[in-house]
Design a protein around this motif. Structure first.
Motif, short mmCIF file in Angstrom:
data_model
loop_
_atom_site.label_atom_id
_atom_site.label_comp_id
_atom_site.label_asym_id
_atom_site.label_seq_id
_atom_site.Cartn_x
_atom_site.Cartn_y
_atom_site.Cartn_z
N THR A 47 0.85 -1.19 0.00
CA THR A 47 0.00 0.00 0.00
C THR A 47 0.89 1.24 0.00
N ASP A 49 2.34 4.78 1.31
CA ASP A 49 2.47 5.30 2.67
C ASP A 49 1.31 6.22 3.03
N GLN A 50 0.93 7.02 2.05
CA GLN A 50 -0.19 7.94 2.26
C GLN A 50 -1.18 7.76 1.13
N THR A 71 -4.84 -0.98 -1.41
CA THR A 71 -4.14 -1.83 -0.44
C THR A 71 -4.35 -3.30 -0.81
N SER A 89 -7.11 7.28 14.87
CA SER A 89 -6.44 8.57 14.69
C SER A 89 -5.57 8.82 15.91
N GLN A 90 -4.93 10.00 15.89
CA GLN A 90 -4.13 10.35 17.07
C GLN A 90 -5.02 10.78 18.24
N TRP A 98 -11.32 12.21 12.92
CA TRP A 98 -10.07 12.49 12.20
C TRP A 98 -9.30 13.58 12.96
N THR A 250 -6.32 13.92 8.85
CA THR A 250 -5.62 12.63 8.70
C THR A 250 -6.20 11.60 9.67
N TYR A 252 -5.76 6.94 10.22
CA TYR A 252 -5.10 5.75 9.66
C TYR A 252 -5.97 4.52 9.86
N GLN A 254 -5.89 0.57 10.60
CA GLN A 254 -5.05 -0.49 11.16
C GLN A 254 -5.67 -1.84 10.76
#
Lengths: 261, 202
Positions: A47, A49-50, A71, A89-90, A98, A250, A252, A254
């Protein structure tokens, strides 16, 4: 009586002779072997990276942007396994949203920067053949194999699974890419094997994942639904006048491969 | 009555004597030489899918001597059985599991065995034999008392007296195995014991 005793003695002697006749020379040797089957559980992912979704045309807002086969997932496992995706997300905007990296515009009161992680849609290349255990309602939400719905039809069939920002496995009624929760029911897992020996695009050990984001007009992300199929679009979660704040966001995805649970 | 007691004592002494005597041969001896590590570790896909293709497990050396007064019926047989310490008859003995153990423990059928020597005296010489369960008895040299093949004849089923020193190519057996587990069995540590038994034919 005497005759009976004589007869018994004779039989005993004859039996002793008969027993001794089976004596036999024998020798034996043993050798033991040990088998050490160490578990191997491996997920190969191809996949970028971004994966960037840039919405700068009205048509892109209306029809969304789809990244086909962005992916590729390949599984090899010596144990029964489950595979799922979880949106994370963070947590800067909250565990279910997001991360907003930058915002554009003038911070209008109706603009909302809490975009639900579930707005991201996935589509896997073929159906999950390891979800035959518990009854899943809606039945087409056992995986992400349903085709992306028309832009006019809000649907949670492909909304990514989110669990409060954690990587906790989906529940019995939630989406897995392959396999499913529950180790006791028949058919709720994928058996061990490898994409290396079970090849082909419909192999249960190989999945191509498409991604779609459809903001809609106004940008409320109508395809955002939680794991229980409740709408999480910007309007449903806020007010009727709400819309997504322009900016850079952003998150992600998992992918988790685990032994059947 | 007196004659009966004498007869009984005579029979008893005869039977005691015969308990420690062989029927036809003077002695039988089986030697086993391990040929290295008997631990087979599978920890990557190549080993799981490819298996251990061919590994010499042991060499058996046979020595059978006739009696001082040669008995023409002295002959022997050799066979193998398998012990899995009471596990289900078609499975390996489980020593421990590495995972939740909800799958199938390895079956005996993942193991194949081959017996060979230079004269190909075993009827299964050269062929890998798949095991099915622990009740299998694999005859390496068949028990044929009325069909004695003397040493140095270098034919199938040589079973007359002889030894691995004078007739190495007939009285030595190489035991090879190959194991191909595939990827459907429980991870863990499992064991089997091979029991080789040399008997004189009676």
């Amino acid at each position: 009586m005497k005759q009976t005793n004589k007869f018994k003695l004779f039989i005993a002697a004859a039996a002793l002779i008969g027993t001794s006749a089976s004596a036999q020379l024998i020798d034996e040797k043993d050798v033991s072997i040990t088998l050490d089957l160490q578990p191997v559980l491996q997920l190969d992912m191809t996949t970028p990276d971004q994966i960037e979704f840039v919405f700068d045309e009205i048509s892109e807002y209306q029809a969304g942007i789809t990244k086909y086969a962005a992916t590729i997932l390949k599984v090899s496992s010596t144990v029964s396994w489950d595979l799922y995706a979880v949106g994370r997300s963070q947590g800067n905007n909250g565990p279910n949203f997001w991360d907003q990296q930058i915002d554009y515009g003038n911070d209008n009161l109706n603009s909302v920067n809490n975009l639900p992680l579930s707005l991201l849609e996935l589509k896997q290349s073929h159906a999950n053949n390891g979800a035959g255990g518990p009854t899943i309602i809606p039945s087409n939400q056992k995986d992400y194999s349903t085709a992306f719905s028309n832009a006019k039809t809000a649907s949670g069939n492909n909304s990514i699974y989110v669990n409060g920002g954690t990587s906790t496995p989906p529940d019995e009624t939630d989406k897995y890419i392959a396999g499913h929760k529950g180790a006791l029911a028949a058919g709720d897992f994928m058996p061990g094997g490898s994409y290396m020996t079970q090849t082909g695009r419909s192999s249960d050990f190989y999945y191509a994942i498409d991604y779609r984001i459809l903001p809609g007009l106004p940008a409320i992300f109508p395809m955002a639904f939680d794991a229980d199929d409740n709408a999480e679009d910007i309007v449903s979660a806020n007010t009727a006048a709400s819309y997504a704040e322009p900016g850079v966001y952003t998150m992600y995805v998992q992918y988790v491969l685990l032994e059947d649970q | 009555m007196y004659r009966l007691i004498i007869f009984t004592l005579f029979s008893l002494s005869l039977s005691l004597h015969r308990t420690y005597a062989q029927t036809h041969c003077g002695s039988v001896e089986l030697m086993l030489e391990n040929q290295g590590n008997n631990l087979f570790t599978f920890n990557d896909f190549s080993s799981y899918e490819g298996g251990f293709p061919r590994t010499t497990l042991a060499r058996l050396k046979v020595k059978v001597e006739n009696k001082p007064v040669v008995d023409p019926l002295c002959s022997w047989n050799l066979y193998l059985n398998i012990d899995n310490n009471g596990a289900p008859i078609d499975e390996w003995e489980e020593l421990n599991l590495y995972s939740n153990g909800l799958g199938q423990n390895p079956l005996l059928s993942i193991l194949e065995l081959k017996v060979t020597n230079d004269c190909e005296t075993s009827h299964i010489d050269g062929n890998f034999i798949a095991l099915t369960d622990v009740t299998d008895i694999i005859q390496i040299i068949k028990p044929m008392i009325l069909d004695i093949k003397p040493a140095n004849s270098c034919v199938e089923n040589v079973n007359g007296p002889g030894d691995y020193i004078s007739n190495y190519q007939e009285f030595t057996f190489k035991i090879e195995i190959r194991i191909k587990p595939g990827m459907t069995f429980n991870p863990g540590r499992f064991a089997l014991t091979f029991n080789f038994r040399l008997e004189e034919n009676i």
